[in-house]
Design an enzyme around this catalytic site. Structure first.
Site, PDB file in Angstrom:
ATOM      1  N   ILE A  14       0.827  -1.215   0.000  1.00 32.64           N
ATOM      2  CA  ILE A  14       0.000   0.000   0.000  1.00 32.64           C
ATOM      3  C   ILE A  14       0.855   1.256   0.000  1.00 32.64           C
ATOM      4  O   ILE A  14       0.474   2.276  -0.581  1.00 32.64           O
ATOM      5  CB  ILE A  14      -1.022  -0.030   1.169  1.00 32.64           C
ATOM      6  N   SER A  36      11.926   1.149   6.670  1.00 31.58           N
ATOM      7  CA  SER A  36      11.471  -0.188   6.337  1.00 31.58           C
ATOM      8  C   SER A  36      12.671  -1.108   6.468  1.00 31.58           C
ATOM      9  O   SER A  36      13.787  -0.700   6.179  1.00 31.58           O
ATOM     10  CB  SER A  36      10.941  -0.211   4.894  1.00 31.58           C
ATOM     11  N   ARG A  37      12.432  -2.342   6.917  1.00 26.85           N
ATOM     12  CA  ARG A  37      13.561  -3.241   7.123  1.00 26.85           C
ATOM     13  C   ARG A  37      14.220  -3.599   5.798  1.00 26.85           C
ATOM     14  O   ARG A  37      15.423  -3.797   5.732  1.00 26.85           O
ATOM     15  CB  ARG A  37      13.096  -4.506   7.846  1.00 26.85           C
ATOM     16  N   LYS A  90      -5.506   1.699   7.930  1.00 30.76           N
ATOM     17  CA  LYS A  90      -6.605   0.935   8.523  1.00 30.76           C
ATOM     18  C   LYS A  90      -6.198  -0.538   8.563  1.00 30.76           C
ATOM     19  O   LYS A  90      -5.405  -0.950   7.721  1.00 30.76           O
ATOM     20  CB  LYS A  90      -7.910   1.107   7.749  1.00 30.76           C
ATOM     21  N   ASP A 168     -10.100  -7.721   7.287  1.00 33.01           N
ATOM     22  CA  ASP A 168      -9.205  -6.666   6.785  1.00 33.01           C
ATOM     23  C   ASP A 168      -9.853  -5.911   5.610  1.00 33.01           C
ATOM     24  O   ASP A 168      -9.941  -4.676   5.657  1.00 33.01           O
ATOM     25  CB  ASP A 168      -7.836  -7.250   6.399  1.00 33.01           C
TER      26      ASP A 168
END
Ligand code: NAP
Length: 304
Positions: A14, A36-37, A90, A168
């Site tokens: 996303i 971010s990893r 969300k 979800d």
């Protein structure tokens, strides 16, 4: 006016498909860093550690968290503790209590917290809400049926505890429902179907007060649908395409101008200007109630 510097955290589906282009195409925002990893975005300073980014970039005032719900809380807490305004994807958390905790932390820190519901920004939702505002609703039915294999290949977190399974996508429908109905409803029953290799349901049928029902199905391989049908006396309001089109008595209504994610960032600009938070947990209350009240049916394993 100078653009507001923002960091995106959790560079996955996303963040790449919606947040990145929405920020880059807006004059109001400057995408200043990512955390971010393993992920990064072209031309943007990339960090693998949240604490390191917060320490190195005090100039970034807003953090947009695009992680799945379970890991998101710790990142939100750190961002608020560092005095940054926060946007939550969300569903806003893995549990209601942790979002209440974030609300308290944000209030105490004097920062803005925005629990986003992208489907509320779908282009037909405002028209449905306006039309229904003075109506007596007779019944509502939601069909939210799509292919998890098509939309979420390899995203194992959705089948793990806190991933919420079909809730979800289903919570997107509930976010529209709670926005457009002029009355409050509450859940009275649910049937949840759990594949034997999942910790979350893949199908859910929900019943609410006032003749409101919903059918969520993540196994639909064809004829996907994201529809809400509302009857109010002799009037029929139908939201299709995830709320992006609204038909009132069969007639197409005019739509809002912005797509869902650009509209979320425009809303965040307004919240910052007013110094107010926006955290509505009503869609998540229904999901939580379904897990509390729902009947569990076990079904064969489902791989995706
Ligand atoms: P995703 O691609 O599976 O995950 C997003 C990123 O979060 C991953 O790339 C990963 O980046 C990071 N991440 C995952 N697990 C983590 C962990 N345990 N600890 C730290 N970082 C972790 O998920 P997504 O589809 O983008 O969904 C993220 C959120 O957006 C969800 O709440 C979802 O409901 C919402 N959303 C998704 C969609 C969609 O269609 N995909 C649409 C609307 C909203 P690194 O491994 O690089 O750290």
């Amino acid at each position: 006016m100078m653009p507001t510097k923002i960091a995106l955290v959790g560079i996955g589906e996303i963040a790449r498909n919606q947040h990145d282009p929405s920020i880059r195409n807006s004059d109001a925002w400057e995408l200043a860093a990512t955390v971010s990893r393993s992920g990064s975005l072209k031309g943007v300073e990339a960090f693998t550690d949240m604490d390191a980014m917060l320490a190195a970039r005090p100039d970034i005032s807003v953090i947009s968290l695009c992680l799945p719900p379970v890991p998101r809380f710790d990142y939100a807490k750190k961002a608020i503790a560092a005095g940054r305004h926060v946007m939550l994807e969300k569903p806003p958390g893995a549990t209601l209590a942790e979002v209440h905790a974030l609300q308290r932390l944000a209030d105490d820190a004097g920062v803005v917290l925005f629990a986003t519901w992208h489907s509320r920004m779908a282009k037909g939702v405002a028209a449905a809400k306006a039309f229904l505002s003075d109506k007596q609703i007779d019944n509502v039915h939601i069909d939210w049926q799509e292919s998890v294999r098509k939309w979420h290949p390899g995203q194992t977190w959705i089948a793990q505890p806190g991933g919420m399974g079909v809730m979800d996508p289903g919570i997107n429908a509930l976010s529209i429902m709670t926005e457009v109905l002029p009355m409050a409803v509450h859940l009275t029953g649910a049937t949840l179907r759990f594949p034997e290799n999942w910790d979350t349901p893949i199908m859910a049928d929900l019943t609410f007060t006032q003749d409101v029902t919903a059918s969520f199905d993540w196994t639909r391989e064809k004829d996907e649908q994201w529809e809400i049908h509302i009857t109010a006396g002799s009037d029929q309001v139908t939201l299709i395409e995830g709320g992006n089109r609204c038909l009132i008595n069969g007639e197409e209504t005019s739509q809002t101008a912005l797509d869902e994610y650009p509209a979320l960032y425009a809303r965040m600009s307004d919240l910052l200007a007013n110094g107010t938070s926006d955290v509505d947990l009503s869609p998540m209350v229904h999901v939580s109630d379904a897990f509390t009240l729902g009947k569990r049916i076990n079904i064969p394993a489902f791989d995706f």
